[in-house]
Scaffold this motif. Structure first.
Motif, PDB file in Angstrom:
ATOM      1  N   PHE A 281       0.833  -1.194   0.000  1.00  0.00           N
ATOM      2  CA  PHE A 281       0.000   0.000   0.000  1.00  0.00           C
ATOM      3  C   PHE A 281       0.875   1.253   0.000  1.00  0.00           C
ATOM      4  CE2 PHE A 281      -2.700  -3.356   1.445  1.00  0.00           C
ATOM      5  CZ  PHE A 281      -3.932  -3.063   0.879  1.00  0.00           C
ATOM      6  N   PRO A 282       0.308   2.376  -0.481  1.00  0.00           N
ATOM      7  CA  PRO A 282       1.108   3.598  -0.593  1.00  0.00           C
ATOM      8  C   PRO A 282       1.797   4.018   0.705  1.00  0.00           C
ATOM      9  CG  PRO A 282      -0.947   3.851  -1.786  1.00  0.00           C
ATOM     10  CD  PRO A 282      -1.037   2.535  -1.062  1.00  0.00           C
ATOM     11  N   ASP A 283       1.102   3.886   1.852  1.00  0.00           N
ATOM     12  CA  ASP A 283       1.716   4.332   3.103  1.00  0.00           C
ATOM     13  C   ASP A 283       2.790   3.369   3.613  1.00  0.00           C
ATOM     14  OD1 ASP A 283       0.095   2.257   3.833  1.00  0.00           O
ATOM     15  OD2 ASP A 283      -0.965   3.320   5.419  1.00  0.00           O
TER      16      ASP A 283
ATOM     17  N   LEU B  81       8.860   7.474  -3.305  1.00  0.00           N
ATOM     18  CA  LEU B  81       8.040   6.689  -4.215  1.00  0.00           C
ATOM     19  C   LEU B  81       6.566   6.960  -3.989  1.00  0.00           C
ATOM     20  CD1 LEU B  81       7.831   4.617  -6.426  1.00  0.00           C
ATOM     21  CD2 LEU B  81       8.059   2.795  -4.710  1.00  0.00           C
ATOM     22  N   ARG B  82       6.159   7.144  -2.740  1.00  0.00           N
ATOM     23  CA  ARG B  82       4.761   7.444  -2.444  1.00  0.00           C
ATOM     24  C   ARG B  82       4.356   8.767  -3.070  1.00  0.00           C
ATOM     25  NH1 ARG B  82       5.029   6.744   2.542  1.00  0.00           N
ATOM     26  NH2 ARG B  82       5.022   8.868   3.383  1.00  0.00           N
ATOM     27  N   ALA B  83       5.225   9.765  -3.028  1.00  0.00           N
ATOM     28  CA  ALA B  83       4.929  11.065  -3.620  1.00  0.00           C
ATOM     29  C   ALA B  83       4.792  10.953  -5.135  1.00  0.00           C
ATOM     30  CB  ALA B  83       6.026  12.062  -3.260  1.00  0.00           C
ATOM     31  N   ALA B  84       5.658  10.142  -5.739  1.00  0.00           N
ATOM     32  CA  ALA B  84       5.594   9.961  -7.191  1.00  0.00           C
ATOM     33  C   ALA B  84       4.298   9.278  -7.601  1.00  0.00           C
ATOM     34  CB  ALA B  84       6.801   9.154  -7.657  1.00  0.00           C
ATOM     35  N   LEU B  85       3.889   8.274  -6.846  1.00  0.00           N
ATOM     36  CA  LEU B  85       2.645   7.580  -7.144  1.00  0.00           C
ATOM     37  C   LEU B  85       1.442   8.499  -6.983  1.00  0.00           C
ATOM     38  CD1 LEU B  85       3.217   4.111  -5.450  1.00  0.00           C
ATOM     39  CD2 LEU B  85       3.051   4.569  -7.887  1.00  0.00           C
ATOM     40  N   HIS B  86       1.486   9.364  -5.980  1.00  0.00           N
ATOM     41  CA  HIS B  86       0.367  10.265  -5.717  1.00  0.00           C
ATOM     42  C   HIS B  86       0.154  11.235  -6.880  1.00  0.00           C
ATOM     43  CE1 HIS B  86      -2.495  12.090  -2.909  1.00  0.00           C
ATOM     44  NE2 HIS B  86      -2.163  13.238  -3.467  1.00  0.00           N
ATOM     45  N   ASP B  87       1.227  11.542  -7.607  1.00  0.00           N
ATOM     46  CA  ASP B  87       1.130  12.499  -8.708  1.00  0.00           C
ATOM     47  C   ASP B  87       0.757  11.851 -10.035  1.00  0.00           C
ATOM     48  OD1 ASP B  87       1.808  14.572  -7.038  1.00  0.00           O
ATOM     49  OD2 ASP B  87       3.958  14.441  -7.465  1.00  0.00           O
TER      50      ASP B  87
ATOM     51  N   ARG C  24      -5.029   0.220 -12.069  1.00  0.00           N
ATOM     52  CA  ARG C  24      -5.626  -0.878 -12.808  1.00  0.00           C
ATOM     53  C   ARG C  24      -6.191  -1.941 -11.858  1.00  0.00           C
ATOM     54  NH1 ARG C  24      -1.340  -2.139 -17.741  1.00  0.00           N
ATOM     55  NH2 ARG C  24      -1.489  -0.115 -18.752  1.00  0.00           N
ATOM     56  N   GLY C  25      -7.301  -2.537 -12.277  1.00  0.00           N
ATOM     57  CA  GLY C  25      -7.856  -3.660 -11.539  1.00  0.00           C
ATOM     58  C   GLY C  25      -8.143  -3.336 -10.091  1.00  0.00           C
ATOM     59  N   ASP C  26      -7.726  -4.240  -9.217  1.00  0.00           N
ATOM     60  CA  ASP C  26      -7.964  -4.075  -7.781  1.00  0.00           C
ATOM     61  C   ASP C  26      -6.769  -3.457  -7.065  1.00  0.00           C
ATOM     62  OD1 ASP C  26     -10.460  -5.238  -8.037  1.00  0.00           O
ATOM     63  OD2 ASP C  26      -9.650  -7.257  -7.822  1.00  0.00           O
ATOM     64  N   ALA C  27      -5.843  -2.857  -7.825  1.00  0.00           N
ATOM     65  CA  ALA C  27      -4.656  -2.282  -7.207  1.00  0.00           C
ATOM     66  C   ALA C  27      -5.053  -1.118  -6.294  1.00  0.00           C
ATOM     67  CB  ALA C  27      -3.690  -1.782  -8.269  1.00  0.00           C
ATOM     68  N   PRO C  28      -4.368  -0.997  -5.166  1.00  0.00           N
ATOM     69  CA  PRO C  28      -4.680   0.118  -4.259  1.00  0.00           C
ATOM     70  C   PRO C  28      -4.466   1.467  -4.937  1.00  0.00           C
ATOM     71  CG  PRO C  28      -3.292  -1.513  -3.179  1.00  0.00           C
ATOM     72  CD  PRO C  28      -3.311  -1.869  -4.628  1.00  0.00           C
ATOM     73  N   SER C  29      -5.347   2.427  -4.651  1.00  0.00           N
ATOM     74  CA  SER C  29      -5.199   3.768  -5.201  1.00  0.00           C
ATOM     75  C   SER C  29      -4.082   4.509  -4.466  1.00  0.00           C
ATOM     76  CB  SER C  29      -6.512   4.544  -5.042  1.00  0.00           C
ATOM     77  OG  SER C  29      -6.311   5.913  -5.321  1.00  0.00           O
ATOM     78  N   PRO C  30      -3.152   5.155  -5.209  1.00  0.00           N
ATOM     79  CA  PRO C  30      -2.070   5.876  -4.541  1.00  0.00           C
ATOM     80  C   PRO C  30      -2.556   7.113  -3.796  1.00  0.00           C
ATOM     81  CG  PRO C  30      -2.022   6.261  -6.910  1.00  0.00           C
ATOM     82  CD  PRO C  30      -3.038   5.188  -6.670  1.00  0.00           C
ATOM     83  N   ALA C  31      -3.779   7.573  -4.090  1.00  0.00           N
ATOM     84  CA  ALA C  31      -4.279   8.794  -3.466  1.00  0.00           C
ATOM     85  C   ALA C  31      -5.161   8.524  -2.249  1.00  0.00           C
ATOM     86  CB  ALA C  31      -5.062   9.611  -4.492  1.00  0.00           C
TER      87      ALA C  31
ATOM     88  N   THR D 199      -5.966   6.643   1.568  1.00  0.00           N
ATOM     89  CA  THR D 199      -5.438   6.041   2.788  1.00  0.00           C
ATOM     90  C   THR D 199      -6.357   4.901   3.205  1.00  0.00           C
ATOM     91  OG1 THR D 199      -4.492   8.150   3.503  1.00  0.00           O
ATOM     92  CG2 THR D 199      -4.812   6.446   5.186  1.00  0.00           C
ATOM     93  N   TYR D 200      -5.789   3.736   3.463  1.00  0.00           N
ATOM     94  CA  TYR D 200      -6.572   2.556   3.782  1.00  0.00           C
ATOM     95  C   TYR D 200      -6.485   2.230   5.266  1.00  0.00           C
ATOM     96  CZ  TYR D 200      -6.750   1.660  -1.249  1.00  0.00           C
ATOM     97  OH  TYR D 200      -6.973   1.758  -2.595  1.00  0.00           O
TER      98      TYR D 200
END
Length: 262
Positions: free
Chosen positions: A162-164, A170-176, A182-189, A191-192
């Motif tokens: 997960f992003p956190d 890397l988390r900042a890059a994913l957020h941008d 895709r699919g069931d992948a966690p969203s970078p934006a 918080t779970y």
């Protein structure tokens, strides 16, 4: 009659072949019409094929008789050592190179892709090696040294991160990133919560177990996705114009199967 069988999508392609060859719309193929699929074969080969396919011996081949065609034989070394990969590429060229020039053209590659798609979805899993083609010399053809083969992606050891749980950079890059994951992948934006993370991981584990439940060396389609994928393929095949190359491949499968079972 020799009994041969293929799944619904493979049969759909054979039905399209029938429509292409039935030039007089008589709803029955003569030996001459059958030969139009590949005139390079001998009259004796077509006579033998016609005798096997004409189940009711009425002197013509019906749509039902030709639609009982065999599925594509992919051949496969699941581990694909260097020699296994070379053999897989050689097998690909041997079955897909309909004009015999030792290379694959765009139409030959498209015919192979259609047959593999039908075979995979009919069987319910992806089998055989995965091929990657790169036209290095720009001639529009793919020689053996421009084709590489690999086994399907292994599902073992895959995990959800997960992003956190990632490094800050890397988390900042994913957020941008633009676009949805895709699919069931966690969203970078997003918080779970711990409960959401566990639910996603549980679902991922169940999906991976289902994908790995097919024959060894294959990846199974999920039950929840296979119907939609088959319907999409059926719609695409309904609009597909059967090329001379694909006609030749379909006929080669019929004749090859009959030779093996004669």
């Amino acid at each position: 009659m020799t009994t041969i069988s293929g799944g619904a999508l493979t049969q759909q392609l054979y039905g399209k072949l029938f429509d292409r060859l039935d030039v007089d719309a008589s709803l029955g193929l003569t030996q001459d019409e059958l030969k139009a699929a590949d005139s390079s074969r001998s009259d004796e080969a077509f006579a033998a094929a016609f005798e096997h396919l004409d189940a009711d011996k009425d002197g013509k081949i019906s749509r039902a008789e030709i639609s009982a065609g065999p599925a594509l034989s992919l051949g496969a070394d699941a581990l694909l050592t260097t020699s296994g990969a070379d053999n897989a590429v050689a097998d690909l060229i041997a079955r897909a190179d309909t004009d015999g020039d030792g290379k694959l053209s765009a139409s030959e590659n498209e015919a192979e892709a259609a047959l593999r798609r039908a075979n995979n979805l009919d069987s319910g899993y992806v089998g055989g090696p995965v091929f990657m083609l790169r036209d290095r010399d720009g001639d529009g053809l793919y020689a053996a040294n421009e084709i590489s083969a690999a086994r399907p992606l292994s599902l073992k050891g895959l995990a959800v991160t997960f992003p956190d749980e990632l490094p800050d950079e890397l988390r900042a890059a994913l957020h941008d990133l633009d676009g949805a994951p895709r699919g069931d992948a966690p969203s970078p934006a997003k918080t779970y919560t711990a409960e959401e993370k566990q639910a996603i991981r549980d679902q991922m584990a169940a999906d991976m177990a289902e994908r790995a439940s097919g024959p060894e060396g294959t990846i199974k389609f999920l039950d929840r996705e296979i119907t939609g994928l088959r319907e999409q393929a059926a719609g695409d095949f309904a609009k597909l114009e059967i090329s001379k190359t694909l006609s030749s491949r379909l006929l080669a499968q019929i004749l090859g199967h009959l030779d093996q079972t004669a």
